[in-house]
Design a protein around this motif. Structure first.
Motif, short mmCIF file in Angstrom:
data_model
loop_
_atom_site.label_atom_id
_atom_site.label_comp_id
_atom_site.label_asym_id
_atom_site.label_seq_id
_atom_site.Cartn_x
_atom_site.Cartn_y
_atom_site.Cartn_z
N LEU A 219 0.83 -1.20 0.00
CA LEU A 219 0.00 0.00 0.00
C LEU A 219 0.86 1.26 0.00
N VAL A 220 1.93 1.26 0.78
CA VAL A 220 2.85 2.40 0.79
C VAL A 220 3.45 2.61 -0.60
N GLY A 221 3.83 1.54 -1.28
CA GLY A 221 4.36 1.67 -2.62
C GLY A 221 3.31 2.12 -3.62
N LYS A 222 2.09 1.61 -3.46
CA LYS A 222 1.01 1.96 -4.38
C LYS A 222 0.65 3.43 -4.26
N LEU A 223 0.66 3.97 -3.05
CA LEU A 223 0.33 5.38 -2.83
C LEU A 223 1.48 6.31 -3.16
N GLY A 224 2.65 5.76 -3.42
CA GLY A 224 3.80 6.58 -3.77
C GLY A 224 4.45 7.27 -2.58
N LEU A 225 4.15 6.81 -1.36
CA LEU A 225 4.77 7.42 -0.17
C LEU A 225 6.27 7.12 -0.15
N ILE A 226 6.64 5.95 -0.60
CA ILE A 226 8.04 5.57 -0.77
C ILE A 226 8.14 4.91 -2.14
N SER A 227 9.16 5.21 -2.88
CA SER A 227 9.32 4.62 -4.20
C SER A 227 9.46 3.10 -4.09
N PRO A 228 8.69 2.35 -4.87
CA PRO A 228 8.83 0.89 -4.84
C PRO A 228 10.24 0.41 -5.19
N ALA A 229 11.03 1.24 -5.83
CA ALA A 229 12.40 0.84 -6.18
C ALA A 229 13.22 0.52 -4.94
N TYR A 230 12.83 1.06 -3.79
CA TYR A 230 13.56 0.79 -2.55
C TYR A 230 13.14 -0.51 -1.89
N PHE A 231 12.11 -1.17 -2.43
CA PHE A 231 11.59 -2.38 -1.79
C PHE A 231 12.15 -3.66 -2.40
N PHE A 232 12.64 -3.60 -3.61
CA PHE A 232 13.09 -4.81 -4.30
C PHE A 232 14.43 -5.30 -3.72
#
Length: 251
Positions: free
Chosen positions: A27-40
């Protein structure tokens, strides 16, 4: 909202935190609160840039979108169902042992992910838990889509094919099954069925953090056939572990 809150609080603690993180991080990635690039899980970023959080975020994150939403929801359901069943069944009253199983599986999956450039680890960890449940309840007859019925030991492979059909990766599911098999073999089958050395044991600090409770279920599902034959020959004695009866799918 009260009903949702009551349902959420009814989930056993470890599964509840895992489930919540698997909802919150996407949800945080979907809302753009943190870039999903930092999750991979990118090996270069983890090993050389010391972005040490990536193995954790890669375990909880999944890119939810029009083409992946159904796959995400299906695996979120598998997480809730089979983690709850293990935590309240085979591992009831022993949260430290259950957390150790998750940590062992997670570490194996992270090492494999780094070696094979697997960027997302959510599905492999869920599948490893599902595999352990299926092996501990291997002779239970379960139902799947369209009323198909088969033994629980085949369920991980049926779900592997199912996830592939709806857009998953066979590699992710296969790695999860293999890691789950490694844990099951080292923890149960090799020492209990084959009489070998016990290579896995829960660290004492986990017991101090999550002490065992009395009154929990001591069973571990249905043992392999060779163990049942040996137990019958010994009249059910001999100090062997009580494996219990497991759970039916949908109970």
């Amino acid at each position: 909202m009260s009903d949702i809150g009551d349902w959420f609080r009814s989930i056993p603690a470890i599964t509840r935190y895992w489930f919540a993180a698997t909802v919150a991080v996407p949800l945080v990635g979907k809302l753009g609160l943190i870039s999903p690039a930092y999750f991979f899980l990118w090996p270069e970023a983890f090993l050389y840039r010391f972005q040490v959080w990536r193995p954790i975020t890669a375990t909880f994150y999944f890119p939810v979108g029009p083409g992946t939403g159904f796959l995400y929801l299906v695996n979120l359901y598998f997480l809730y169902q089979y983690s709850t069943r293990l935590e309240t069944g085979a591992f009831d009253g022993r949260p430290a042992d259950y957390l150790f199983m998750l940590l062992f599986n997670w570490i194996c999956i992270v090492i494999t992910g780094l070696a094979m450039d697997m960027q997302l680890l959510m599905i492999p960890l869920i599948m490893s838990v599902l595999y352990v449940w299926a092996q501990l309840n291997r002779d239970m007859i379960v139902s799947f889509w369209f009323g198909t019925r088969f033994k629980a030991c085949y369920l991980p492979w049926v779900i592997l094919g199912f996830n592939y059909i709806i857009g998953g990766s066979v590699i992710n599911e296969l790695i999860g099954n293999l890691v789950g098999h490694l844990y099951f073999f080292l923890m149960f089958r090799y020492p209990m069925d084959l009489g070998g050395r016990n290579f896995l044991s829960t660290p004492q600090f986990l017991y101090r953090w999550l002490p065992s409770r009395r009154g929990g279920v001591s069973g571990f599902g249905v043992p392999p056939a060779s163990m049942r034959r040996a137990a019958d020959q010994n009249g059910g004695g001999g100090g062997r572990h009580n494996w219990g009866q497991g759970f039916r799918l949908g109970d």
